[in-house]
Motif scaffolding. Structure first.
Motif, PDB file in Angstrom:
ATOM      1  N   GLN A   3       0.838  -1.209   0.000  1.00  0.00           N
ATOM      2  CA  GLN A   3       0.000   0.000   0.000  1.00  0.00           C
ATOM      3  C   GLN A   3       0.871   1.257   0.000  1.00  0.00           C
ATOM      4  O   GLN A   3       0.595   2.218  -0.711  1.00  0.00           O
ATOM      5  N   THR A   4       1.935   1.214   0.806  1.00  0.00           N
ATOM      6  CA  THR A   4       2.830   2.372   0.893  1.00  0.00           C
ATOM      7  C   THR A   4       3.501   2.629  -0.448  1.00  0.00           C
ATOM      8  O   THR A   4       3.524   3.757  -0.933  1.00  0.00           O
ATOM      9  N   TRP A   5       4.018   1.561  -1.057  1.00  0.00           N
ATOM     10  CA  TRP A   5       4.697   1.739  -2.342  1.00  0.00           C
ATOM     11  C   TRP A   5       3.710   2.087  -3.442  1.00  0.00           C
ATOM     12  O   TRP A   5       4.045   2.827  -4.362  1.00  0.00           O
ATOM     13  N   SER A   6       2.500   1.581  -3.336  1.00  0.00           N
ATOM     14  CA  SER A   6       1.480   1.887  -4.343  1.00  0.00           C
ATOM     15  C   SER A   6       1.256   3.395  -4.447  1.00  0.00           C
ATOM     16  O   SER A   6       1.347   3.975  -5.516  1.00  0.00           O
ATOM     17  N   ILE A   7       1.011   4.043  -3.314  1.00  0.00           N
ATOM     18  CA  ILE A   7       0.716   5.481  -3.376  1.00  0.00           C
ATOM     19  C   ILE A   7       1.978   6.286  -3.710  1.00  0.00           C
ATOM     20  O   ILE A   7       1.901   7.295  -4.412  1.00  0.00           O
ATOM     21  N   ARG A   8       3.137   5.804  -3.276  1.00  0.00           N
ATOM     22  CA  ARG A   8       4.381   6.507  -3.659  1.00  0.00           C
ATOM     23  C   ARG A   8       4.553   6.478  -5.173  1.00  0.00           C
ATOM     24  O   ARG A   8       4.891   7.480  -5.798  1.00  0.00           O
ATOM     25  N   LEU A   9       4.339   5.299  -5.765  1.00  0.00           N
ATOM     26  CA  LEU A   9       4.489   5.167  -7.217  1.00  0.00           C
ATOM     27  C   LEU A   9       3.465   6.027  -7.954  1.00  0.00           C
ATOM     28  O   LEU A   9       3.782   6.691  -8.945  1.00  0.00           O
ATOM     29  N   ILE A  10       2.237   6.041  -7.454  1.00  0.00           N
ATOM     30  CA  ILE A  10       1.187   6.817  -8.131  1.00  0.00           C
ATOM     31  C   ILE A  10       1.483   8.323  -8.035  1.00  0.00           C
ATOM     32  O   ILE A  10       1.318   9.055  -9.005  1.00  0.00           O
ATOM     33  N   ARG A  11       1.986   8.772  -6.882  1.00  0.00           N
ATOM     34  CA  ARG A  11       2.335  10.205  -6.752  1.00  0.00           C
ATOM     35  C   ARG A  11       3.485  10.561  -7.683  1.00  0.00           C
ATOM     36  O   ARG A  11       3.475  11.600  -8.351  1.00  0.00           O
ATOM     37  N   PHE A  12       4.478   9.668  -7.729  1.00  0.00           N
ATOM     38  CA  PHE A  12       5.628   9.884  -8.630  1.00  0.00           C
ATOM     39  C   PHE A  12       5.121   9.967 -10.075  1.00  0.00           C
ATOM     40  O   PHE A  12       5.503  10.865 -10.833  1.00  0.00           O
ATOM     41  N   ALA A  13       4.233   9.039 -10.455  1.00  0.00           N
ATOM     42  CA  ALA A  13       3.694   9.012 -11.818  1.00  0.00           C
ATOM     43  C   ALA A  13       2.926  10.298 -12.120  1.00  0.00           C
ATOM     44  O   ALA A  13       3.046  10.861 -13.215  1.00  0.00           O
ATOM     45  N   ALA A  14       2.155  10.769 -11.137  1.00  0.00           N
ATOM     46  CA  ALA A  14       1.360  11.984 -11.350  1.00  0.00           C
ATOM     47  C   ALA A  14       2.285  13.178 -11.632  1.00  0.00           C
ATOM     48  O   ALA A  14       2.011  13.996 -12.517  1.00  0.00           O
ATOM     49  N   ILE A  15       3.403  13.251 -10.900  1.00  0.00           N
ATOM     50  CA  ILE A  15       4.355  14.358 -11.114  1.00  0.00           C
ATOM     51  C   ILE A  15       4.961  14.246 -12.518  1.00  0.00           C
ATOM     52  O   ILE A  15       5.060  15.234 -13.246  1.00  0.00           O
ATOM     53  N   PHE A  16       5.322  13.017 -12.905  1.00  0.00           N
ATOM     54  CA  PHE A  16       5.853  12.825 -14.256  1.00  0.00           C
ATOM     55  C   PHE A  16       4.806  13.184 -15.308  1.00  0.00           C
ATOM     56  O   PHE A  16       5.124  13.734 -16.357  1.00  0.00           O
ATOM     57  N   GLY A  17       3.563  12.855 -15.027  1.00  0.00           N
ATOM     58  CA  GLY A  17       2.472  13.157 -15.964  1.00  0.00           C
ATOM     59  C   GLY A  17       2.369  14.652 -16.213  1.00  0.00           C
ATOM     60  O   GLY A  17       2.288  15.096 -17.360  1.00  0.00           O
ATOM     61  N   VAL A  18       2.416  15.438 -15.148  1.00  0.00           N
ATOM     62  CA  VAL A  18       2.232  16.883 -15.321  1.00  0.00           C
ATOM     63  C   VAL A  18       3.458  17.497 -16.019  1.00  0.00           C
ATOM     64  O   VAL A  18       3.312  18.342 -16.915  1.00  0.00           O
ATOM     65  N   ILE A  19       4.660  17.034 -15.664  1.00  0.00           N
ATOM     66  CA  ILE A  19       5.861  17.587 -16.324  1.00  0.00           C
ATOM     67  C   ILE A  19       5.873  17.159 -17.804  1.00  0.00           C
ATOM     68  O   ILE A  19       6.149  17.957 -18.699  1.00  0.00           O
ATOM     69  N   TRP A  53       2.273   0.021 -12.220  1.00  0.00           N
ATOM     70  CA  TRP A  53       2.899  -0.706 -11.098  1.00  0.00           C
ATOM     71  C   TRP A  53       2.238  -0.306  -9.776  1.00  0.00           C
ATOM     72  O   TRP A  53       1.998  -1.148  -8.913  1.00  0.00           O
ATOM     73  N   GLY A  54       1.952   0.990  -9.637  1.00  0.00           N
ATOM     74  CA  GLY A  54       1.293   1.468  -8.417  1.00  0.00           C
ATOM     75  C   GLY A  54      -0.060   0.788  -8.222  1.00  0.00           C
ATOM     76  O   GLY A  54      -0.397   0.356  -7.117  1.00  0.00           O
ATOM     77  N   ILE A  55      -0.825   0.656  -9.279  1.00  0.00           N
ATOM     78  CA  ILE A  55      -2.143   0.010  -9.191  1.00  0.00           C
ATOM     79  C   ILE A  55      -1.976  -1.494  -8.913  1.00  0.00           C
ATOM     80  O   ILE A  55      -2.719  -2.077  -8.130  1.00  0.00           O
ATOM     81  N   PHE A  56      -0.985  -2.114  -9.525  1.00  0.00           N
ATOM     82  CA  PHE A  56      -0.732  -3.546  -9.284  1.00  0.00           C
ATOM     83  C   PHE A  56      -0.498  -3.795  -7.785  1.00  0.00           C
ATOM     84  O   PHE A  56      -1.062  -4.719  -7.197  1.00  0.00           O
ATOM     85  N   TYR A  57       0.331  -2.934  -7.161  1.00  0.00           N
ATOM     86  CA  TYR A  57       0.624  -3.126  -5.727  1.00  0.00           C
ATOM     87  C   TYR A  57      -0.579  -2.808  -4.849  1.00  0.00           C
ATOM     88  O   TYR A  57      -0.644  -3.236  -3.700  1.00  0.00           O
ATOM     89  N   ALA A  66      10.420  -7.434   0.398  1.00  0.00           N
ATOM     90  CA  ALA A  66      11.649  -6.712   0.021  1.00  0.00           C
ATOM     91  C   ALA A  66      11.696  -6.477  -1.490  1.00  0.00           C
ATOM     92  O   ALA A  66      12.211  -5.461  -1.950  1.00  0.00           O
ATOM     93  N   LEU A  67      11.121  -7.402  -2.249  1.00  0.00           N
ATOM     94  CA  LEU A  67      11.132  -7.247  -3.710  1.00  0.00           C
ATOM     95  C   LEU A  67      10.247  -6.080  -4.149  1.00  0.00           C
ATOM     96  O   LEU A  67      10.539  -5.417  -5.145  1.00  0.00           O
ATOM     97  N   VAL A  68       9.180  -5.843  -3.390  1.00  0.00           N
ATOM     98  CA  VAL A  68       8.279  -4.718  -3.717  1.00  0.00           C
ATOM     99  C   VAL A  68       9.057  -3.411  -3.581  1.00  0.00           C
ATOM    100  O   VAL A  68       9.036  -2.555  -4.481  1.00  0.00           O
ATOM    101  N   SER A  69       9.776  -3.263  -2.466  1.00  0.00           N
ATOM    102  CA  SER A  69      10.556  -2.038  -2.250  1.00  0.00           C
ATOM    103  C   SER A  69      11.622  -1.897  -3.333  1.00  0.00           C
ATOM    104  O   SER A  69      11.789  -0.831  -3.922  1.00  0.00           O
ATOM    105  N   LEU A  70      12.328  -2.997  -3.587  1.00  0.00           N
ATOM    106  CA  LEU A  70      13.420  -2.939  -4.566  1.00  0.00           C
ATOM    107  C   LEU A  70      12.896  -2.571  -5.955  1.00  0.00           C
ATOM    108  O   LEU A  70      13.436  -1.685  -6.622  1.00  0.00           O
ATOM    109  N   GLN A  71      11.804  -3.216  -6.363  1.00  0.00           N
ATOM    110  CA  GLN A  71      11.267  -2.947  -7.702  1.00  0.00           C
ATOM    111  C   GLN A  71      10.764  -1.507  -7.791  1.00  0.00           C
ATOM    112  O   GLN A  71      10.961  -0.830  -8.804  1.00  0.00           O
ATOM    113  N   SER A  72      10.141  -1.016  -6.714  1.00  0.00           N
ATOM    114  CA  SER A  72       9.599   0.348  -6.742  1.00  0.00           C
ATOM    115  C   SER A  72      10.726   1.379  -6.816  1.00  0.00           C
ATOM    116  O   SER A  72      10.637   2.355  -7.573  1.00  0.00           O
TER     117      SER A  72
END
Ligand code: HEM
Length: 138
Positions: A3-19, A53-57, A66-72
């Protein structure tokens, strides 16, 4: 963990989307298409792939946390490294050393490649789930 990595990835993606879309608008406005590959990769990798990836998690639980953190981390470092490396390599706006820029680009791209490879492994490590709408047992 997921859950933690999911929202981190989605926030990161949103920033990339706007830029990424800002770069597209800027290119269209100035009719200068030099940034097309950077725009395309920021959006297809940084926005779409990282968001997926964020939605998958969010949906799946993974047996090896540990693989979730590493992949994220690889996903974020890779999409940032690839897009910025491509920008530096193609346009070299700061006139940086060519070898440094090439290595930066390759390392960024390699992180991303590893993130994709690791994700294949992770898809085989999902926990068996209880169906969300299974009838309650008496
Ligand atoms: C504000 C929104 C957007 C604007 C103004 C915009 C603008 C542009 C422009 C001007 C180009 C260059 C076209 C050319 O070289 O002739 C381009 C290419 C591209 N854009 Fe966007 N774009 C936007 C959003 C997006 C989104 C959301 C995505 C993907 C999720 C995307 C993916 C791409 C790709 C893959 C290319 C490369 C196409 C190619 O070279 O054949 N764009 N965009």
């Amino acid at each position: 963990m997921e859950q933690t990595w999911s929202i981190r990835l989605i926030r990161f993606a949103a920033i990339f989307g706007v830029i990424g879309t800002f770069i597209g608008s800027d290119m269209a406005g100035r009719t200068d298409y030099a940034m097309t590959p950077i725009h395309a990769h920021m959006l297809v990798v940084g926005w779409l792939s990282v968001f997926a990836w964020g939605i998958f998690y969010k949906v799946y639980k993974i047996r090896r946390k540990a693989l979730v953190s590493l992949q994220s981390v690889m996903a974020m470092a890779g999409s940032f490294g690839l897009s910025s490396g491509m920008w530096l390599y193609f346009l070299n706006p700061f006139n940086w050393n060519d070898t440094f820029v090439l290595i930066y680009f390759i390392v960024g791209g390699s992180f991303l490649l590893l993130a994709f490879a690791l994700f294949v492994v992770i898809t085989f490590m999902i926990e068996k789930e209880t169906p969300a709408h299974a009838p309650a047992r008496k």
